[in-house]
Design a protein around this motif. Sequence first.
Motif, mmCIF file in Angstrom:
data_model
loop_
_atom_site.group_PDB
_atom_site.id
_atom_site.type_symbol
_atom_site.label_atom_id
_atom_site.label_comp_id
_atom_site.label_asym_id
_atom_site.label_seq_id
_atom_site.Cartn_x
_atom_site.Cartn_y
_atom_site.Cartn_z
ATOM 1 N N LYS A 28 70.153 44.052 45.153
ATOM 2 C CA LYS A 28 70.703 45.394 44.970
ATOM 3 C C LYS A 28 70.619 46.149 46.279
ATOM 4 O O LYS A 28 69.566 46.689 46.634
ATOM 5 C CB LYS A 28 69.911 46.143 43.890
ATOM 6 N N VAL A 50 73.413 51.669 46.796
ATOM 7 C CA VAL A 50 71.957 51.640 46.864
ATOM 8 C C VAL A 50 71.614 51.437 48.328
ATOM 9 O O VAL A 50 72.189 50.565 48.976
ATOM 10 C CB VAL A 50 71.379 50.493 46.006
ATOM 11 N N GLY A 105 63.622 51.406 45.999
ATOM 12 C CA GLY A 105 64.146 50.205 45.343
ATOM 13 C C GLY A 105 63.583 48.980 46.018
ATOM 14 O O GLY A 105 62.518 49.033 46.622
#
Length: 111
Positions: A28, A50, A105
């Motif tokens: 991601k 992202v 993330g």
Amino acid sequence: MGIYNILKLKSCSCPNCQHIQSWAIQFKYGDCWRHEYNLFDELVWDRNDVGVRAASIVLVEGISEDTCQNCLKGDFYARIFIDDNKIVTASLVIKNILFPIDSDGDYLIIN
Ligand SMILES: [Zn+2]
């Protein structure tokens, strides 16, 4: 897990038994929209982003979709290096990265 991208790795070693084969890696980063990338491809941005497009060097953690055809293990982690929005290298490993609690993330901006 939401929408991710795929990195196709040809001729990469299994981190468990060193068997060499092709792997598909989920990750991601960039525009997460099931884009399929090969090494040295440039990341696509501008939809479901992202990460930080302006970042120069980034380490992204992915996960293998495939299992090893030799030892039958799977769910390996991948370390993917992005250099000026290009995927420059990736390797499979057994241990995951311990990201800081406040990270956004599965990536780390180095530069
Ligand atoms: Zn193996």
